[in-house]
Structure formats: C-alpha cells, structure tokens
Design a protein around this motif. Structure first.
Motif, short mmCIF file in Angstrom:
data_model
loop_
_atom_site.label_atom_id
_atom_site.label_comp_id
_atom_site.label_asym_id
_atom_site.label_seq_id
_atom_site.Cartn_x
_atom_site.Cartn_y
_atom_site.Cartn_z
N UNK A 41 0.84 -1.19 0.00
CA UNK A 41 0.00 0.00 0.00
C UNK A 41 0.88 1.25 0.00
N UNK A 42 0.86 1.97 -1.12
CA UNK A 42 1.59 3.23 -1.27
C UNK A 42 3.07 3.09 -0.90
N UNK A 43 3.66 1.95 -1.26
CA UNK A 43 5.08 1.67 -1.03
C UNK A 43 5.44 1.71 0.46
N UNK A 44 4.45 1.52 1.33
CA UNK A 44 4.70 1.48 2.76
C UNK A 44 4.98 0.06 3.23
N UNK A 45 5.05 -0.15 4.54
CA UNK A 45 5.37 -1.48 5.06
C UNK A 45 4.22 -2.48 4.98
N UNK A 46 2.98 -1.98 4.89
CA UNK A 46 1.83 -2.87 4.87
C UNK A 46 1.49 -3.32 3.45
N UNK A 47 0.97 -4.52 3.37
CA UNK A 47 0.60 -5.06 2.07
C UNK A 47 -0.41 -6.18 2.20
N UNK A 48 -0.52 -6.95 1.13
CA UNK A 48 -1.51 -8.01 1.04
C UNK A 48 -0.95 -9.09 0.13
N UNK A 49 -1.16 -10.34 0.47
CA UNK A 49 -0.73 -11.40 -0.42
C UNK A 49 -1.66 -12.60 -0.29
N UNK A 50 -1.62 -13.46 -1.31
CA UNK A 50 -2.46 -14.65 -1.27
C UNK A 50 -2.19 -15.53 -2.48
N UNK A 51 -2.94 -16.61 -2.56
CA UNK A 51 -2.81 -17.50 -3.71
C UNK A 51 -4.09 -18.30 -3.90
N UNK A 52 -4.29 -18.70 -5.13
CA UNK A 52 -5.41 -19.55 -5.52
C UNK A 52 -4.82 -20.75 -6.25
#
Length: 232
Positions: A41-52
């Motif tokens: 998110x906006x090159x900050x430390x927080x994000x999101x990941x996953x897989x299908x």
C-alpha cells in the motif's frame, strides 16, 4: 560460474528424476495450477498477499484440492523480512468417480526473508505455522519450512526477460500426534521437492513450469506444476 554450473547440474538431475518417476507412475501423475499475488500500500510497510490453487489427481478434471489463501503483510527493511497473518480455505476431493469432499479452514503466521547469496544466486527462506480446523478431527497444528532458490540463466539479475532455474524444498512437521477419533499420525507429515524453469514477463509478473516430488508417510506422488506469480 562454478557455483552456477553446480546448481544447474542439481536442478537438471531433479528434473530428470521427476521425468523418470512420472513415466513409471503413469496416470498417477497429478497437476497443480497456481496463481500467487502480492501488493503493498503506497510503497509502505503494509501489504496483502495470497494464492489460488487447483490441484488435480490427473491432469485436469479430477479435483484433489481447491485452495484459497490470503492475508495482510508487514515488511521491515533491516533485516529484510515480511510477516503475514493469513487465512486459508481448502476443499479436498476424492480420487476417481467419488464426488464427495471435505473442507479444512486454517489460520497461519508466516515469516519470509530473501537472501542473495552471490551474484546471480537468489534464495528465500519461509517459516510458516498453521492452525488447522478439520471436521471430525481435533484441533491440529503444523510447522513448515521452505527454501527457495532461483538462478537466472540469460541475465545477471532477475529482471524483465530473464529465464531462470527455480528450485525449492519444503518440510512439513505435525504439531500433534493425536488427531481425534482414536487416530494417531507421525510428526513427519511430508516433504516436497520442486525443480523447474521460470520466465520474467516483466518485473511484476513471472511464470514457472516444473515438476514436484511429494513424499508423505503413506504415499509418494509426482506433480506437474504451472504457476503464475504476480506483484500488483
């Protein structure tokens, strides 16, 4: 160059062994189709990941597993590590004409850290702790450790247009032996060894094709794998 040649020999040997085992196993070779995604998110430390993931007992239409996994991530720069708190839902199918299935829900915590060993040799370590909820079984836990190794062949770095060797080995250990209904399992759950080739379509998208040998307590199987890895 000597280290890269040695790595190439190791991965080539694994691929050859997979091909030989597949010829012996015949129709027992399954296929895995996987899509991985991650974003920040906006090159900050927080994000999101996953897989299908869709796993088939054969090549296409005999479902072994349907898996969805997702979770928020937090990344620190020094040391370079990413933490994930995630959730997974897995539907297991039976082999052959039996259309029955069962569902497992998981919560997991994960630490992932990349480490560049030398010029052109990339490794990543991942530790994952799972809490597993299965119908008709007691609450279960599992520990997983995986080592990824990527070696570009036609470029110095893993960048757009790079063709690379991909290798990983993952060990699974159960946290409990008693699983309910007077059933017991071993601490060793399984081991997965994979070797394949990858291509960086661009710096945020790559595709891999390879083979995996999975060894569990009661079975040994080979899998053909196609995976797409997407940084959004």
């Amino acid at each position: 160059m000597k280290s890269r040649s040695a790595l190439f020999l190791v991965v080539f040997t694994l691929l050859f062994n997979f091909k030989s085992a597949a010829q012996i196993s015949g129709d027992h070779v399954g296929a895995w189709y996987m899509y991985f995604f991650n974003t920040t998110f906006k090159e900050g430390p927080w994000g999101f990941q996953g897989d299908l993931q869709y796993h088939s007992w054969n090549k296409t239409d005999d479902m072994e597993q349907l898996l969805f996994r997702v979770g928020p991530t937090y990344k620190i720069k020094k040391p370079n590590m990413k933490f994930t708190l995630g959730y997974a839902n897995i539907t297991f199918g039976q082999q052959g004409v039996d259309n029955s299935s069962k569902v497992e829900n998981r919560i997991y915590q994960e630490i992932l850290f990349p480490l560049k060993l030398s010029k052109g040799i990339y490794t990543t370590h991942r530790f994952r702790y799972e809490q597993r909820f299965l119908a008709a079984h007691d609450f279960r836990t599992r520990f997983r450790y995986i080592l990824f190794l990527n070696v570009p062949l036609n470029k110095t770095n893993l960048e757009k247009g790079a063709i690379y060797l991909a290798f990983y080995d993952e060990l699974f250990l159960n946290g409990e032996k008693n699983i309910g209904l007077e059933q017991q399992i071993e601490i060793f759950d399984r081991n997965r060894t994979y070797a394949g080739l990858g291509y960086l379509i661009n710096n945020g998208l790559k595709i891999q094709l390879g083979g995996m040998r999975q060894i569990a307590n009661l079975s040994k199987r080979n899998q053909f794998i196609i995976s797409l890895h997407h940084s959004l």
